[in-house]
Design a protein around this motif. Structure first.
Motif, PDB file in Angstrom:
ATOM      1  N   SER A  12       0.838  -1.208   0.000  1.00  0.00           N
ATOM      2  CA  SER A  12       0.000   0.000   0.000  1.00  0.00           C
ATOM      3  C   SER A  12       0.868   1.251   0.000  1.00  0.00           C
ATOM      4  O   SER A  12       0.614   2.200  -0.746  1.00  0.00           O
ATOM      5  CB  SER A  12      -0.895   0.038   1.244  1.00  0.00           C
ATOM      6  OG  SER A  12      -1.937  -0.870   1.126  1.00  0.00           O
ATOM      7  N   ALA A  59     -14.511   1.097   1.033  1.00  0.00           N
ATOM      8  CA  ALA A  59     -14.084   0.907  -0.358  1.00  0.00           C
ATOM      9  C   ALA A  59     -12.558   0.867  -0.390  1.00  0.00           C
ATOM     10  O   ALA A  59     -11.898   1.175   0.606  1.00  0.00           O
ATOM     11  CB  ALA A  59     -14.599   2.065  -1.195  1.00  0.00           C
ATOM     12  N   GLY A  60     -12.000   0.492  -1.516  1.00  0.00           N
ATOM     13  CA  GLY A  60     -10.555   0.492  -1.664  1.00  0.00           C
ATOM     14  C   GLY A  60      -9.884  -0.592  -0.838  1.00  0.00           C
ATOM     15  O   GLY A  60     -10.483  -1.629  -0.547  1.00  0.00           O
ATOM     16  N   THR A  61      -8.653  -0.304  -0.431  1.00  0.00           N
ATOM     17  CA  THR A  61      -7.888  -1.298   0.330  1.00  0.00           C
ATOM     18  C   THR A  61      -7.488  -0.716   1.690  1.00  0.00           C
ATOM     19  O   THR A  61      -6.321  -0.746   2.062  1.00  0.00           O
ATOM     20  CB  THR A  61      -6.633  -1.706  -0.456  1.00  0.00           C
ATOM     21  OG1 THR A  61      -5.947  -0.504  -0.860  1.00  0.00           O
ATOM     22  CG2 THR A  61      -6.951  -2.521  -1.683  1.00  0.00           C
ATOM     23  N   ILE A  62      -8.473  -0.176   2.398  1.00  0.00           N
ATOM     24  CA  ILE A  62      -8.183   0.432   3.703  1.00  0.00           C
ATOM     25  C   ILE A  62      -7.865  -0.664   4.717  1.00  0.00           C
ATOM     26  O   ILE A  62      -8.658  -1.579   4.911  1.00  0.00           O
ATOM     27  CB  ILE A  62      -9.367   1.291   4.185  1.00  0.00           C
ATOM     28  CG1 ILE A  62      -9.604   2.452   3.211  1.00  0.00           C
ATOM     29  CG2 ILE A  62      -9.099   1.831   5.590  1.00  0.00           C
ATOM     30  CD1 ILE A  62     -10.694   3.399   3.626  1.00  0.00           C
ATOM     31  N   LEU A  63      -6.699  -0.552   5.333  1.00  0.00           N
ATOM     32  CA  LEU A  63      -6.224  -1.583   6.242  1.00  0.00           C
ATOM     33  C   LEU A  63      -6.699  -1.345   7.668  1.00  0.00           C
ATOM     34  O   LEU A  63      -7.307  -0.321   7.971  1.00  0.00           O
ATOM     35  CB  LEU A  63      -4.694  -1.645   6.195  1.00  0.00           C
ATOM     36  CG  LEU A  63      -4.082  -1.995   4.827  1.00  0.00           C
ATOM     37  CD1 LEU A  63      -2.568  -1.890   4.878  1.00  0.00           C
ATOM     38  CD2 LEU A  63      -4.486  -3.392   4.390  1.00  0.00           C
ATOM     39  N   GLU A 101      -7.547  -4.249  -5.029  1.00  0.00           N
ATOM     40  CA  GLU A 101      -8.892  -4.105  -4.473  1.00  0.00           C
ATOM     41  C   GLU A 101      -9.768  -5.312  -4.829  1.00  0.00           C
ATOM     42  O   GLU A 101     -10.495  -5.831  -3.991  1.00  0.00           O
ATOM     43  CB  GLU A 101      -9.527  -2.808  -4.988  1.00  0.00           C
ATOM     44  CG  GLU A 101     -10.815  -2.485  -4.272  1.00  0.00           C
ATOM     45  CD  GLU A 101     -11.467  -1.200  -4.748  1.00  0.00           C
ATOM     46  OE1 GLU A 101     -10.772  -0.383  -5.383  1.00  0.00           O
ATOM     47  OE2 GLU A 101     -12.656  -1.030  -4.480  1.00  0.00           O
ATOM     48  N   TYR A 106     -10.464   6.366 -11.609  1.00  0.00           N
ATOM     49  CA  TYR A 106     -10.447   5.378 -10.526  1.00  0.00           C
ATOM     50  C   TYR A 106      -9.472   5.811  -9.426  1.00  0.00           C
ATOM     51  O   TYR A 106      -9.793   5.787  -8.245  1.00  0.00           O
ATOM     52  CB  TYR A 106     -10.047   4.012 -11.092  1.00  0.00           C
ATOM     53  CG  TYR A 106      -9.844   2.967 -10.030  1.00  0.00           C
ATOM     54  CD1 TYR A 106     -10.924   2.279  -9.481  1.00  0.00           C
ATOM     55  CD2 TYR A 106      -8.565   2.683  -9.548  1.00  0.00           C
ATOM     56  CE1 TYR A 106     -10.749   1.349  -8.488  1.00  0.00           C
ATOM     57  CE2 TYR A 106      -8.378   1.749  -8.553  1.00  0.00           C
ATOM     58  CZ  TYR A 106      -9.471   1.083  -8.028  1.00  0.00           C
ATOM     59  OH  TYR A 106      -9.277   0.158  -7.031  1.00  0.00           O
ATOM     60  N   HIS A 145     -10.337   6.946  -5.572  1.00  0.00           N
ATOM     61  CA  HIS A 145      -9.962   6.046  -4.475  1.00  0.00           C
ATOM     62  C   HIS A 145      -8.657   6.398  -3.785  1.00  0.00           C
ATOM     63  O   HIS A 145      -8.179   5.610  -2.975  1.00  0.00           O
ATOM     64  CB  HIS A 145      -9.875   4.614  -5.001  1.00  0.00           C
ATOM     65  CG  HIS A 145     -11.210   4.043  -5.365  1.00  0.00           C
ATOM     66  ND1 HIS A 145     -12.159   3.714  -4.421  1.00  0.00           N
ATOM     67  CD2 HIS A 145     -11.764   3.774  -6.566  1.00  0.00           C
ATOM     68  CE1 HIS A 145     -13.237   3.252  -5.035  1.00  0.00           C
ATOM     69  NE2 HIS A 145     -13.030   3.284  -6.331  1.00  0.00           N
ATOM     70  N   ASN A 185      -8.413   5.861  -0.222  1.00  0.00           N
ATOM     71  CA  ASN A 185      -8.732   4.526   0.299  1.00  0.00           C
ATOM     72  C   ASN A 185      -7.654   3.495   0.009  1.00  0.00           C
ATOM     73  O   ASN A 185      -7.942   2.328  -0.230  1.00  0.00           O
ATOM     74  CB  ASN A 185     -10.044   4.018  -0.342  1.00  0.00           C
ATOM     75  CG  ASN A 185     -11.178   4.974  -0.144  1.00  0.00           C
ATOM     76  OD1 ASN A 185     -11.237   5.654   0.868  1.00  0.00           O
ATOM     77  ND2 ASN A 185     -12.082   5.037  -1.110  1.00  0.00           N
ATOM     78  N   MET A 186      -6.415   3.929  -0.029  1.00  0.00           N
ATOM     79  CA  MET A 186      -5.356   2.989  -0.407  1.00  0.00           C
ATOM     80  C   MET A 186      -4.604   2.412   0.785  1.00  0.00           C
ATOM     81  O   MET A 186      -3.876   1.443   0.650  1.00  0.00           O
ATOM     82  CB  MET A 186      -4.373   3.683  -1.352  1.00  0.00           C
ATOM     83  CG  MET A 186      -4.970   3.869  -2.740  1.00  0.00           C
ATOM     84  SD  MET A 186      -4.031   4.990  -3.773  1.00  0.00           S
ATOM     85  CE  MET A 186      -2.775   3.934  -4.388  1.00  0.00           C
ATOM     86  N   LEU A 187      -4.718   3.034   1.962  1.00  0.00           N
ATOM     87  CA  LEU A 187      -3.920   2.575   3.104  1.00  0.00           C
ATOM     88  C   LEU A 187      -4.786   2.402   4.344  1.00  0.00           C
ATOM     89  O   LEU A 187      -5.432   3.332   4.737  1.00  0.00           O
ATOM     90  CB  LEU A 187      -2.817   3.591   3.370  1.00  0.00           C
ATOM     91  CG  LEU A 187      -1.688   3.181   4.296  1.00  0.00           C
ATOM     92  CD1 LEU A 187      -0.799   2.154   3.646  1.00  0.00           C
ATOM     93  CD2 LEU A 187      -0.848   4.390   4.660  1.00  0.00           C
TER      94      LEU A 187
END
Lengths: 239, 93
Positions: free
Chosen positions: A25, A106-110, A203, B84, B88, B91-93
């Protein structure tokens, strides 16, 4: 346990660690932001390489340190440590299933607390020089230590169990496998691959990685418990 | 008339005037992040900023999420990948 079996278990632990996403990330955020600021691709490549080197260094150092401590303290690894490591892995596996990605987001929230995530994002965006990227790579491994500690611990136990001449090979294999996804992504970014495509893939596959990582941790924990505790006692070698 | 934007992403939500330069920079950065050429990124950022400004003409108060949604809609036409990433990047971390 034969040497081959130990190497297979080490590889399994490294593959599970490779499924963890904090470093990936951070390198995605860092490179995306650097490209957005019109930084040359060659410079972005240097930053991602330094970041990866930081992650590789800290992964190797933490495993080597833990192995050294265990080797210094115990001539032979006590059964209680194998038992503790398997329990820890099952616990962490369940935690990965439950908490690794923030639910409903949404996304790749850890899982990491939001103020810490904001700080890491800010640092990743502000990184412009390679030593800073290296330091960020070191930090990202520490940041995920809650989830990686069980794997590092069991890998250290397995390493200490290997003949001395093979311990360095085991350490290198673990580090290479555990950091392979990061290396691949850093290479893709350097080759000009779109950050959006990488992020979209992450994702789309996050639930699979979460399920596989957590499940594999539990399976590995149970396997080590059976192999190191139950079988050990059944053949009459209990500590 | 300058529209007021309720910034929702900050730690303490507050109202601030719409800043077209900030939107332009964000869109341009998203375009550059997906390796669009510099000139195309600038043109796209300008096009999207104009589209958002047009949309704001009849809206005195909107949220930052509204701006993001409208900008994403407009950006998707030119570059779905940049859209995209723009949508986003929080919302990546």
């Amino acid at each position: 346990m034969t040497t081959l079996e130990t190497f297979i278990l080490l590889a399994a632990a490294a593959i599970i660690q490779a499924s963890f996403q904090l470093s990936v990330s951070m390198v995605t955020v860092m490179s995306g932001h650097a490209l957005g600021k019109k930084t040359a691709l060659a410079r972005v490549s240097q930053l991602t390489s330094s970041f990866s080197l930081g992650v590789i260094t800290m992964t190797a150092l933490s495993l080597a340190f833990l192995s050294f401590v265990l080797a210094s303290l115990f001539a032979e690894i006590p059964t209680i440590l194998w038992s503790a490591s398997s329990g820890l892995m099952v616990g962490v596996g369940l935690a990965v299933w439950l908490f690794y990605y923030r639910r409903g987001s949404a996304g790749t929230i850890l899982w990491i607390p939001r103020p810490m995530a904001d700080y890491l994002t800010k640092r990743a965006r502000a990184t412009t020089i390679t030593p800073e990227a290296f330091g960020l790579g070191l930090t990202s491994v520490i940041g995920e230590v809650i989830f990686t500690i069980a794997l590092t611990f069991v890998a250290a136990l397995l390493l200490v169990d290997l003949p001395l001449s093979l311990q360095l090979a085991g350490l290198l294999m673990y580090v290479v496998v555990a950091t392979l996804p990061l290396t691949i992504i850093a290479t893709q970014v350097s080759a000009g691959e779109s950050i959006a495509r990488i992020q979209r893939w992450r994702e789309q596959n996050k639930h699979f990685l979460q399920f596989a990582g957590g499940g594999a941790l539990i399976v590995l924990g149970v396997y080590i418990y059976v192999e190191r505790i139950i079988v050990h006692f059944m053949i009459g070698g209990g500590a | 008339m300058t529209s007021q934007v309720i910034a929702l992403h900050d730690a303490s939500p507050h109202t601030e005037p719409f800043d077209p330069k900030r939107l332009y920079d964000s869109i341009e950065a998203a375009c550059l992040s997906v390796n669009l050429a510099g000139g195309l990124a600038e043109d796209t950022a300008e096009h999207v900023t104009r589209a958002v400004e047009l949309w704001l003409r009849t809206r005195p108060e909107v949220t930052s999420e509204d701006i993001r949604r409208i900008a994403t809609q407009s950006l998707t036409i030119v570059s779905p990948e940049a859209a995209y990433l723009y949508k986003h990047h929080h919302n990546m971390l």
